[in-house]
Design a protein around this motif. Structure first.
Motif, short mmCIF file in Angstrom:
data_model
loop_
_atom_site.label_atom_id
_atom_site.label_comp_id
_atom_site.label_asym_id
_atom_site.label_seq_id
_atom_site.Cartn_x
_atom_site.Cartn_y
_atom_site.Cartn_z
N LEU A 173 0.83 -1.22 0.00
CA LEU A 173 0.00 0.00 0.00
C LEU A 173 0.86 1.26 0.00
CD1 LEU A 173 -2.88 1.20 0.12
CD2 LEU A 173 -2.58 1.36 2.60
N GLN A 176 2.36 2.78 -3.17
CA GLN A 176 1.44 3.34 -4.15
C GLN A 176 1.34 4.86 -4.03
OE1 GLN A 176 -2.24 1.13 -5.18
NE2 GLN A 176 -1.74 -0.17 -3.42
N PHE A 177 1.74 5.41 -2.89
CA PHE A 177 1.71 6.86 -2.69
C PHE A 177 3.06 7.51 -3.01
CE2 PHE A 177 -1.51 5.25 0.31
CZ PHE A 177 -2.61 6.02 -0.08
N PHE A 185 -6.01 11.63 -3.87
CA PHE A 185 -6.07 10.23 -4.28
C PHE A 185 -7.48 9.67 -4.09
CE2 PHE A 185 -1.61 10.84 -3.13
CZ PHE A 185 -0.95 10.16 -4.14
N TYR A 187 -9.32 5.50 -4.02
CA TYR A 187 -9.00 4.08 -4.11
C TYR A 187 -9.97 3.37 -5.03
CZ TYR A 187 -12.78 2.79 -0.87
OH TYR A 187 -14.00 2.59 -0.27
N ILE A 198 -5.47 4.35 -6.13
CA ILE A 198 -4.79 3.43 -5.21
C ILE A 198 -5.53 2.11 -5.21
CG2 ILE A 198 -4.12 3.01 -2.81
CD1 ILE A 198 -2.55 5.27 -4.14
N THR A 208 -8.16 1.05 3.81
CA THR A 208 -7.67 1.74 2.62
C THR A 208 -8.27 3.14 2.54
OG1 THR A 208 -7.53 -0.37 1.45
CG2 THR A 208 -7.43 1.63 0.12
N THR A 212 -6.18 6.65 2.71
CA THR A 212 -6.30 7.53 1.55
C THR A 212 -6.82 8.90 1.95
OG1 THR A 212 -6.70 5.63 0.09
CG2 THR A 212 -7.34 7.80 -0.73
#
Length: 230
Positions: A173, A176-177, A185, A187, A198, A208, A212
């Protein structure tokens, strides 16, 4: 875009160790702002006045600060030092900006300015807490360069379900940032198809979503720091 420093008064503590909760009071005494506690850490004196043990309070806060220092460095490896930004009466204003942006469940706990070896400002490091986690609060650090590029995030505290939400503290995870320059962002459960998407953790969409939204709150705080109220 207006400079935050030209718009609001704040103080930068440059080239200082990140002891966010402790203030020096003489050779052996310190004051813990978090616990409103005065204590002595001399080897022959563990006395204190306040809500608990002075020795424990100092040890706890120092360990917490050391963890944050490591986290700030991990999300801003190009930084040579960090300076604390004291928002003062602008703290509530920032909270209002987050709420208006849809991030009322997120808080910005600390803001640090990142400096390079020549004392040039190169961005900010934030400590963010999101209360939307499945198992409670999730706290993490994140670093944002002056151009808005997110360096990445580092989890400080998380109590999600083992094997599911706890995967938020893995590279699956967090990576991904990394090195993303987006306004915010979102998801998805169907596979990320753009820079601002994401991939959700399988079986842990609540976690998640919490992370986010926390990152998005940090990006909103960055915009506030750079240009004032959005």
């Amino acid at each position: 875009m207006r400079s935050f420093s030209a718009t609001f008064w704040f103080r930068l503590l440059k080239k200082q160790p990140i002891l966010l909760h402790l203030e020096k009071e003489g050779k052996n005494h310190e004051y813990c702002k978090r616990h409103d506690f005065h204590y002595c850490h001399h080897p022959r004196c563990r006395s204190g006045s306040g809500s608990g043990s002075g020795y424990y309070c100092g040890s706890y806060c120092r360990a917490e600060d050391e963890a944050k220092q490591e986290a700030y460095k991990s999300v801003f490896p190009d930084a040579d030092s960090f300076g604390e930004v004291e928002l003062g009466d602008k703290t509530q204003e920032l909270a209002g900006v987050l709420s208006d942006s849809g991030y009322g469940a997120q808080t910005i706990d600390e803001v640090m300015t990142a400096f390079d070896a020549s004392d040039n400002e190169i961005g900010y490091a934030f400590t963010v807490t999101t209360s939307e986690g499945y198992g409670g609060d999730i706290q993490f650090a994140m670093g944002v360069q002056k151009d808005g590029t997110l360096n990445g995030i580092s989890i400080l505290s998380i109590s999600e379900t083992a094997g599911l939400g706890m995967k938020a503290d893995t590279d699956d995870l967090k990576n991904q940032f990394r090195d993303k320059k987006v306004e915010k962002f979102q998801y998805t459960k169907t596979g990320a198809a753009s820079e601002d998407e994401i991939d959700a953790i399988s079986g842990a969409t609540i976690t998640t979503n919490a992370v986010t939204n926390g990152v998005n709150a940090g990006l909103a705080a960055f915009q506030y720091m750079e240009g004032g109220e959005q």
